[in-house]
Design a protein around this motif. Structure first.
Motif, mmCIF file in Angstrom:
data_model
loop_
_atom_site.group_PDB
_atom_site.id
_atom_site.type_symbol
_atom_site.label_atom_id
_atom_site.label_comp_id
_atom_site.label_asym_id
_atom_site.label_seq_id
_atom_site.Cartn_x
_atom_site.Cartn_y
_atom_site.Cartn_z
ATOM 1 N N ARG A 164 0.824 -1.198 0.000
ATOM 2 C CA ARG A 164 0.000 0.000 0.000
ATOM 3 C C ARG A 164 0.869 1.264 0.000
ATOM 4 O O ARG A 164 1.932 1.301 0.638
ATOM 5 N N GLU A 165 0.399 2.272 -0.696
ATOM 6 C CA GLU A 165 1.082 3.566 -0.761
ATOM 7 C C GLU A 165 1.324 4.115 0.640
ATOM 8 O O GLU A 165 0.434 4.110 1.483
ATOM 9 N N GLY A 166 2.561 4.550 0.879
ATOM 10 C CA GLY A 166 2.904 5.127 2.175
ATOM 11 C C GLY A 166 3.441 4.137 3.181
ATOM 12 O O GLY A 166 3.917 4.536 4.241
ATOM 13 N N HIS B 288 -2.256 4.720 -8.107
ATOM 14 C CA HIS B 288 -1.850 5.874 -7.306
ATOM 15 C C HIS B 288 -3.081 6.473 -6.657
ATOM 16 O O HIS B 288 -4.143 6.582 -7.271
ATOM 17 N N ASP B 289 -2.966 6.864 -5.373
ATOM 18 C CA ASP B 289 -4.054 7.506 -4.624
ATOM 19 C C ASP B 289 -5.286 6.602 -4.574
ATOM 20 O O ASP B 289 -6.407 7.038 -4.868
ATOM 21 N N LEU B 290 -5.079 5.341 -4.181
ATOM 22 C CA LEU B 290 -6.175 4.381 -4.116
ATOM 23 C C LEU B 290 -7.292 4.898 -3.205
ATOM 24 O O LEU B 290 -7.070 5.237 -2.041
ATOM 25 N N ASP C 288 2.964 3.900 -4.521
ATOM 26 C CA ASP C 288 1.739 3.470 -5.168
ATOM 27 C C ASP C 288 1.240 2.218 -4.452
ATOM 28 O O ASP C 288 1.837 1.756 -3.480
ATOM 29 N N THR C 289 0.125 1.668 -4.932
ATOM 30 C CA THR C 289 -0.515 0.524 -4.289
ATOM 31 C C THR C 289 -0.699 -0.587 -5.315
ATOM 32 O O THR C 289 -1.046 -0.311 -6.474
#
Length: 584
Positions: A49-51, A69-71, A101-102
């Motif tokens: 997961r992003e982050g 991106h930005d799920l 990204d995710t």
């Protein structure tokens, strides 16, 4: 904006048009399988997961995985879709950063999961597999930067802190997007949404809803996952100040020789070389190599040998103490070291002309990277300078801008630029070279619009239209903190070897029975390498060579210092020459 193609049954696999999505061969998959485990996947399963930090290297054996991106956010978009044989992740996986990204399973199947630490080891040991993965990850990072993925910087174009954060992100090659409070209505809406007052800007938005109010570079580094630990109280064999080519070479050779090695930089790895779009005269790369790729390879190599990287961490002091040195940092911490390699490089000189201050960072730049180039596509731009950096920038920008005007103060492009660059610049149809030309003023309301230039032979002035100005007019060394510590030349560069000898304190050197070695400063055990050194050749290869040589000289210093034993006396500890070498 999306890299994926969509059909009736959902997203199709993204074609490998950028060299970012290669397939692993059956043999490579077998090599990886020996270090990982096979695992079944389910539809809509989130693999990372992003982050959040990467924990595994994932290769797809069956099914498809969509990279988003930005799920779940307002800007959700597909970056790529991968099928069997492809592998997931990007540069952050190798460098200990969080994911930008995710990854979501779209068609269930099977994956091969290898722990990140083992994957990093494989990349460093298997040249073919390592090169395939590293090149793909570098290209994916550039794609993310071009997409404007990653975190958001919300701030005014007139704010020095906004410029600081943007420079930090660009220099560290971090995917991000700047939203200008002066003209971006979406930025104002976001500030209202998160309850941010104007005086609290700039802010960084991370993972959609995590707000950092005017963070320091170190705070931003921590949240993104950059390895920026505070120096540990303890002792190192060698500390390298500066993480450009010279510093990273010293780190690689020092750590590979078994020395406990730390390399420190206040902003980013890479120095000026890291901002170079293309280096074509570096040995071993006949088709050229981008500064970013060269530096990422060096960083991975330094980590392979367990060199400790501290970025960003700012060194503020160097104090001799008992034949060693105490290195002080801006956060108040300290560390001891037996030797120091100064490789802090230089910073670009600013162009001092009326009207330029408020445009710096908006449309006036001192580097030409993918980030800056993406801001001036299809527009005319100007480059100021007559050296290799200016030539490389002009060639790189010609691939993005409509025209490039290279403004050179002198009358001969060959005077300071390598012949191979001169040939390419003069042949390029989109580059116009204007000799004897100097910028006298810049004009523009919200961004650069016009340059007032002067022919310095005739005095005739004219106006040039340009949407951006790139400045490469020389540099000055990062040595302000060393002025009262060791000898510098009149321009602030560090004196070494024979040049340092006349200024060296005899009382400090007499116990060693020698003077400064080739790259040694007026302090025993403190060496200088690369652009920061007085008389150095301002080339990447030269800096790399000096970084390696500095470690050889560190060993020589240690061998000589090993012949000194400590004896307590009425004046405290003092060195006494011994005929028997002391053990390391």
């Amino acid at each position: 904006m999306s890299s994926a193609e969509y059909g009736h049954d959902g997203p199709r696999e993204t074609p490998d048009q950028y060299g970012a999505f290669p397939r692993l061969s059956p043999e490579q998959l077998r090599t990886l399988a020996a270090h990982g485990e096979r695992r079944r996947t389910t539809a809509n399963e989130v693999l990372y997961r992003e982050g959040e930090p990467f924990r595994e290297f994932l290769a797809i054996l069956g099914g498809t995985v969509e990279i988003l991106h930005d799920l779940g956010g307002p800007e959700e978009r597909t970056v790529a879709v991968h099928g069997p044989g492809r592998f997931l992740g990007e540069l952050g996986l190798l460098e200990g950063q969080a994911a930008f990204d995710t990854a979501v399973v779209r068609e269930p199947g099977e994956i091969l999961a290898v722990p990140v630490d083992q994957q990093r080891d494989l990349v460093s040991r298997d040249p073919v597999l390592g090169d395939l993965i590293l090149r793909a990850y570098l290209n994916r990072r550039y794609l993310l930067i071009g997409l404007g993925a990653g975190f958001r910087i919300l701030g005014s174009c007139y704010s020095p802190d906004t410029l600081r954060l943007r420079e930090f992100a660009a220099r560290n090659r971090l995917p991000h997007r700047w939203m200008d409070l002066e003209k971006d209505k979406e930025a104002e809406a976001l500030l209202r949404r998160f309850g941010v007052r104007p005086e609290e800007t700039p802010v960084v938005l991370w993972k959609g809803d995590h707000v950092l109010r005017n963070p320091s570079n170190a705070e931003l580094a921590r949240i993104i996952g950059l390895p920026a630990p505070s120096p540990e109280a303890g002792r190192y064999d060698v500390m390298v100040v500066g993480a450009g080519p010279a510093g990273l070479a010293a780190a690689v050779y020092g750590a590979s020789d078994g020395l406990t090695t730390a390399v420190i930089d206040a902003v980013a790895t890479g120095g000026q070389a890291g901002t170079s779009s293309r280096i074509e005269n570096y040995l071993g790369f006949p088709s050229g190599v981008s500064g970013g790729e060269l530096i990422e390879r060096a960083v991975l190599q330094a980590r392979k040998f367990d060199a400790r990287l501290m970025v960003p961490a700012k060194v503020t002091g160097l104090t001799p103490q008992d034949d060693e040195y105490v290195v002080s940092f801006a956060d108040g911490s300290r560390a001891r070291t037996g030797a120091v390699v100064l490789a802090s490089g230089v910073r670009y000189r600013r162009l001092e002309v009326p009207g330029i201050d408020r445009l710096e960072g908006i449309s006036v730049y001192y580097a030409a990277t993918v980030h800056e180039a993406s801001l001036c596509q299809a527009d005319p731009v100007a480059v100021v300078g007559g050296g290799n950096s200016a030539g490389q920038a002009a060639l790189f920008l010609a691939n993005h801008a409509s025209t490039v005007q290279l403004l050179v103060r002198g009358g001969d492009l060959n005077a300071d630029m390598s012949r191979y660059l001169v040939d390419q610049v003069e042949r390029h149809p989109k580059i116009e070279v204007l000799l004897h030309t100097e910028v006298r003023r810049v004009f523009g309301a919200e961004k650069l619009e016009v340059l007032l230039v002067e022919d310095n032979t005739s005095g005739r002035r004219s106006e040039l239209r340009a949407a951006a100005l790139f400045v490469f007019i020389g540099a000055r060394p990062h040595t302000e903190w060393l002025r009262d510590v060791l000898a510098l030349d009149e321009k602030g560069f560090v004196l070494t070897g024979a040049e340092a000898q006349p200024l060296a304190d005899p009382a400090r050197w007499a116990p060693l029975g020698r003077g400064p070695l080739l790259l040694e400063t007026t302090l025993p055990g403190v060496f200088a390498a690369g652009d920061v050194r007085s008389g150095s050749v301002k080339r990447v290869a030269a800096a790399t060579g000096e970084g390696a040589m500095a470690i050889h000289l560190v060993h020589e210093h240690r061998e000589q210092a090993g012949n000194l034993v400590r004896a307590a006396g009425p004046e405290g500890h003092r060195p006494v020459r011994s005929s028997v070498p002391a053990a390391d």
